[in-house]
Design a protein around this motif. Structure first.
Motif, PDB file in Angstrom:
ATOM      1  N   ARG A 141      39.738  35.596  44.021  1.00 45.45           N
ATOM      2  CA  ARG A 141      40.840  35.086  44.843  1.00 45.45           C
ATOM      3  C   ARG A 141      42.057  36.017  44.735  1.00 45.45           C
ATOM      4  O   ARG A 141      42.410  36.460  43.628  1.00 45.45           O
ATOM      5  N   GLU A 142      42.665  36.345  45.856  1.00 49.97           N
ATOM      6  CA  GLU A 142      43.847  37.243  45.923  1.00 49.97           C
ATOM      7  C   GLU A 142      43.575  38.617  45.309  1.00 49.97           C
ATOM      8  O   GLU A 142      44.442  39.185  44.649  1.00 49.97           O
ATOM      9  N   LYS A 143      42.349  39.087  45.544  1.00 48.49           N
ATOM     10  CA  LYS A 143      42.008  40.456  45.143  1.00 48.49           C
ATOM     11  C   LYS A 143      41.366  41.178  46.329  1.00 48.49           C
ATOM     12  O   LYS A 143      40.919  40.531  47.286  1.00 48.49           O
ATOM     13  N   ALA A 144      41.329  42.478  46.207  1.00 46.83           N
ATOM     14  CA  ALA A 144      40.682  43.301  47.233  1.00 46.83           C
ATOM     15  C   ALA A 144      39.677  44.222  46.559  1.00 46.83           C
ATOM     16  O   ALA A 144      39.784  44.514  45.367  1.00 46.83           O
ATOM     17  N   ILE A 145      38.681  44.672  47.326  1.00 47.79           N
ATOM     18  CA  ILE A 145      37.668  45.576  46.767  1.00 47.79           C
ATOM     19  C   ILE A 145      37.351  46.651  47.809  1.00 47.79           C
ATOM     20  O   ILE A 145      37.295  46.370  49.011  1.00 47.79           O
ATOM     21  N   ASP A 146      37.186  47.867  47.315  1.00 49.16           N
ATOM     22  CA  ASP A 146      36.784  48.968  48.187  1.00 49.16           C
ATOM     23  C   ASP A 146      35.269  49.059  48.177  1.00 49.16           C
ATOM     24  O   ASP A 146      34.648  49.166  47.121  1.00 49.16           O
ATOM     25  N   VAL A 147      34.662  49.045  49.370  1.00 51.24           N
ATOM     26  CA  VAL A 147      33.213  49.217  49.470  1.00 51.24           C
ATOM     27  C   VAL A 147      32.951  50.324  50.491  1.00 51.24           C
ATOM     28  O   VAL A 147      33.853  50.755  51.211  1.00 51.24           O
ATOM     29  N   ILE A 165      35.678  50.654  53.383  1.00 49.82           N
ATOM     30  CA  ILE A 165      36.053  49.335  53.903  1.00 49.82           C
ATOM     31  C   ILE A 165      36.777  48.615  52.766  1.00 49.82           C
ATOM     32  O   ILE A 165      36.339  48.686  51.616  1.00 49.82           O
ATOM     33  N   VAL A 166      37.870  47.935  53.084  1.00 52.84           N
ATOM     34  CA  VAL A 166      38.477  47.078  52.069  1.00 52.84           C
ATOM     35  C   VAL A 166      38.137  45.634  52.429  1.00 52.84           C
ATOM     36  O   VAL A 166      38.298  45.221  53.580  1.00 52.84           O
ATOM     37  N   VAL A 167      37.563  44.921  51.449  1.00 51.39           N
ATOM     38  CA  VAL A 167      37.293  43.506  51.660  1.00 51.39           C
ATOM     39  C   VAL A 167      38.318  42.734  50.837  1.00 51.39           C
ATOM     40  O   VAL A 167      38.511  43.001  49.650  1.00 51.39           O
ATOM     41  N   VAL A 168      39.001  41.811  51.512  1.00 48.72           N
ATOM     42  CA  VAL A 168      40.118  41.082  50.906  1.00 48.72           C
ATOM     43  C   VAL A 168      39.766  39.603  50.831  1.00 48.72           C
ATOM     44  O   VAL A 168      39.279  39.033  51.802  1.00 48.72           O
ATOM     45  N   ARG A 169      39.975  38.996  49.664  1.00 47.41           N
ATOM     46  CA  ARG A 169      39.864  37.543  49.582  1.00 47.41           C
ATOM     47  C   ARG A 169      41.294  37.013  49.470  1.00 47.41           C
ATOM     48  O   ARG A 169      41.932  37.111  48.425  1.00 47.41           O
ATOM     49  N   LEU A 185      43.521  54.797  49.503  1.00 47.91           N
ATOM     50  CA  LEU A 185      42.516  53.731  49.428  1.00 47.91           C
ATOM     51  C   LEU A 185      43.181  52.362  49.306  1.00 47.91           C
ATOM     52  O   LEU A 185      43.835  52.069  48.303  1.00 47.91           O
ATOM     53  N   LEU A 186      42.969  51.489  50.270  1.00 48.55           N
ATOM     54  CA  LEU A 186      43.564  50.155  50.213  1.00 48.55           C
ATOM     55  C   LEU A 186      42.929  49.293  49.134  1.00 48.55           C
ATOM     56  O   LEU A 186      43.550  48.351  48.642  1.00 48.55           O
ATOM     57  N   GLY A 187      41.700  49.602  48.762  1.00 40.76           N
ATOM     58  CA  GLY A 187      41.039  48.844  47.699  1.00 40.76           C
ATOM     59  C   GLY A 187      41.783  48.886  46.376  1.00 40.76           C
ATOM     60  O   GLY A 187      41.557  48.046  45.493  1.00 40.76           O
ATOM     61  N   LYS A 188      42.684  49.854  46.219  1.00 35.35           N
ATOM     62  CA  LYS A 188      43.519  49.945  45.012  1.00 35.35           C
ATOM     63  C   LYS A 188      44.743  49.030  45.092  1.00 35.35           C
ATOM     64  O   LYS A 188      45.487  48.906  44.119  1.00 35.35           O
TER      65      LYS A 188
END
Lengths: 364, 364, 364
Positions: free
Chosen positions: A41-47, A54-58, A77-80
């Motif tokens: 929750r309220e995190k993002a991940i770079d895939v 791709i950044v996936v955001v919850r 990188l938005l995943g950061k």
């Protein structure tokens, strides 16, 4: 004599076909890119998908969403980045983007409102996060894959996977080709496969095998799957049927035992290209095993099963990575297939995938 | 001013010559690919020659044989496979090949009998396994190299070698160029080489040197080779002659002392290209040293000699790898040779090797 | 849908501009290549400038000098060699070169006197060794950079720097762009920059900022720079002015506090391309901080300041290397700049640098 091995190969690659290892994954399907548990929750991940970040955001509330993974301002990188409420913010300048990809940081700079990120359809199911990387208007029409055993309490499911350094086609071939049991003979003893037949159609190829033990002891892990220890191989030879199916782009493996209605084991697996050339793939596998009559026996034995499947996976990985390395070394595919079902599968993957020039379907 | 260093180099590479570092090894000779001790009975080993994988098999009985190193089915490395009797079997599907390269696994699949591997002539001599990678009809006409000291009980032979990251031509030049003694001055003290002359002909270049010590103490290891500790350099200056010969494709180094009939030391060495571009080579060296009058003294002192030669080899390796790195960096050979014998050697290597396009001999 | 992300990018790179990350450093300036302390008396050091090896020699007496870094004989790195008196000798054959680049080893070989190395203008100042890699006749006309605080006893100077894996233009942009304070918020608390204005001219761009603290505590290290602990952000907001200037090819950053004549901090920094493609740079930075009224207080606190600046540098490095990695991944610059001063800076770097083809100035 020349040293130009590539040209003088005795088995030149057929000119009318695009090299199978250059066929790209068809993006008009749903592909898993992360496990649900990887994204809090309220995190993002770079895939990655085929070289694209791709950044996936919850977000704080609601479903996860997916955007292009590089900030349009300076390609960081938005995943950061951090997630605040619904928005993802870039680590470098704090520029925030909402789930529509719109930059909402006009306070930082007036020009920032021109920044926009491509959005990608995103769904969550069965502990996996899926994205749809193809024509976005198709996303709602294309169904997510189905894996009913995952929610069935009579089964226990193991989630596994890692990055394997080969084109996804090697993975499909390896799983469907049960003639490579010799590879696993140290783990499973001597098993002789008997090919029962195949089936193929518009988007699938299916192979059916049965096995007879010709030597070695049945390992405990195998007995656990079949629910009984079998003392004499001959006695019940050919009682079990293993069905492997590539229903493009996914693959399944099912083991059924004669006289029992439901499969004792069912595997669903997907191979997701990581780099632009699609010569690495990330595996997402769901292995569901039917619980035994004695309660918790499967749970007790679970670590043994995990170790067994890890070792099989490790041996398979070594082979497909050797095949990929030889492909690079030889400068192309020199496969001389001896199992007809694998040739069917190769045609399917060529037909359903995309040619590397992206002009059209691979086989059209 | 431009940054295009390659073009503005003050010493442009002569246009009429192919760059020596691109000249390929002539395959119409016997090349060592493994030590005999590396290949046990009923085992196989993967070796490389100019980018090509070769599997060398020592069957249950009889001589070793060599086949193409990738299974024709799916290009898996055969060197990973098992040997049963006379046949090598692939790790992946168990497909077996006999010493003629024929697949003998029609039980696995009817199509398997179409699979065939290229065979390569293979011999064993003096603790080395040789293959002949050129025109196979020539194999019986081309003799194996000779190294008579290896079997001579009055000599003890050290086998050494490793992979060095440079084109084989740097190795030939480095050994023949005795003017680089300054490099080894920490190990051997100050030695001044005197060039005695050279000889060259159809397939060889030979250089002769003598040395005088101009400073530093004679190391123990050197005294061991010469059989005596010499107290005064001047006294016996120019008594020893060192002869270095490239008899394409091999190289030898011989030290003779005035008044003694047989050499005190004899080295035979071969450089085998590993990668396709031949920018790495594996060294196979046989260093034979004459035994001293006191029995076992050489054996006692052997570890000192081993350490000494290892350190000399280590220093040489650093230089040739720096030369190779500079060649890559500059995009070609910028050598401005100052020793005429080295220019003779370079011509020989160009003449005897193959042009990179494989059209004909390099210098024709 | 195609996977050819490069072509289908929504923000194509403007065709009329050369990609900023391909603009080469203009060599007609003095560039630092080593710290004075790295080069002891009678030693040599190998340094790089845009892919070229340079050997800098500090002879037994007199000023250091610079020559091409590869021995013309066999291209061995001269930086590995020994210095005897005025001359540098190659590790391989002992060929010696004087400060004019002339080979003075005719004793080794008569041909050696033809060997000659390119010389490069070389100066030492403020603990740095500079070379001039452009048109050599200009060297005397182009002044060395000035950094008066380095010798000023009222300041203490920290020398820092390392190799950063990005094009130098990312470094200039990062330092001038004070809107990225959010990146350092864990280190400096929440600081809101206010852009005061910019100035630009023939060879420079200058930006001025002030800051107001909007949250977090002022870190001790910052208080040390400003000479006092400030208890209330609002009270003295906008009292300090930070001026960042790129005076091609160098960059400076100055902090002045209202009412105090001299800057409390002054940074001089230079980014020197290492590889041929200039996608790595070595940073040479001189950070001068004004001493406090209490004697030795700054010295006592120095380790804190060092640690603080190292951490800021570490965070900046992560960002510029991510930006460089994305540039490689996307095959070009996709920057959509939102801060006008950065666009001015980008124009300056393009104007003052060299086009990759070396035909002329980048923007001419």
């Amino acid at each position: 004599m020349e040293n130009e091995f590539r040209q003088t190969s005795e088995h030149p690659v057929c000119a009318e076909h695009t090299d199978l290892r250059r066929i790209r994954t068809n993006p008009d399907f749903w592909y898993p890119v992360a496990w649900s548990r990887e994204l809090r929750r309220e995190k993002a991940i770079d895939v990655r998908f085929a070289g694209r970040h791709i950044v996936v955001v919850r977000p704080k509330s609601g479903e996860p969403y997916a955007l292009d993974g590089l900030c349009p301002h300076r390609q960081v990188l938005l995943g950061k980045g951090d997630v605040h409420g619904d928005a993802i913010s870039c680590i470098a300048h704090g520029l925030r983007y909402d789930r529509d990809g719109q930059c909402v940081s006009s306070d930082v700079s007036a020009e920032a409102q021109c920044l926009h990120l491509t959005t990608w359809a995103c769904r969550e199911k069965g502990g996996l996060i899926f994205v749809f990387m193809g024509e976005q208007s198709l996303a709602d029409k294309i169904p997510l894959p189905d894996f009913p055993r995952v929610k069935d309490r009579r089964y226990r499911t193991r989630r596994f996977g890692q990055v394997v350094n080969c084109h996804y086609s090697f993975m499909h071939e390896n799983l469907m080709d049960m003639n490579h049991q010799v590879l696993h003979s140290r783990l499973v003893g001597k098993m002789k496969p008997r090919f029962l037949g195949m089936d193929h159609g518009d988007g699938f190829v299916e192979a059916r095998y049965t096995f007879v033990r010709t030597g070695g002891k049945q390992p405990l892990s195998e007995a656990l799957i079949y629910g009984q220890r079998r003392r004499d191989g001959r006695d019940f030879a050919y009682r079990d049927v293993m069905t492997i199916r590539t229903q493009y782009p996914y693959q399944t493996l099912r083991i059924e035992t004669q006289g029992i209605e439901e499969p004792v084991m069912e595997l669903w697996i997907s191979y997701v290209p990581q780099d632009r050339d699609e010569l690495t793939n990330r595996v997402f596998g769901l292995l569901s095993i039917k619980r035994l009559k004695v309660p918790f026996l499967l749970d007790l034995a679970w670590p043994i099963l995990v170790a067994f499947t890890e070792r099989v996976f490790f041996e398979d990985r070594e082979i497909v990575e050797l095949e990929q390395a030889a492909w690079k070394d030889l400068g192309g595919d020199h496969n001389q297939e001896v199992f007809p079902v694998i040739n069917q599968l190769r045609d399917l993957l060529r037909r359903c995938g995309q040619r590397p020039d992206g002009v059209g379907k691979a086989a059209s």
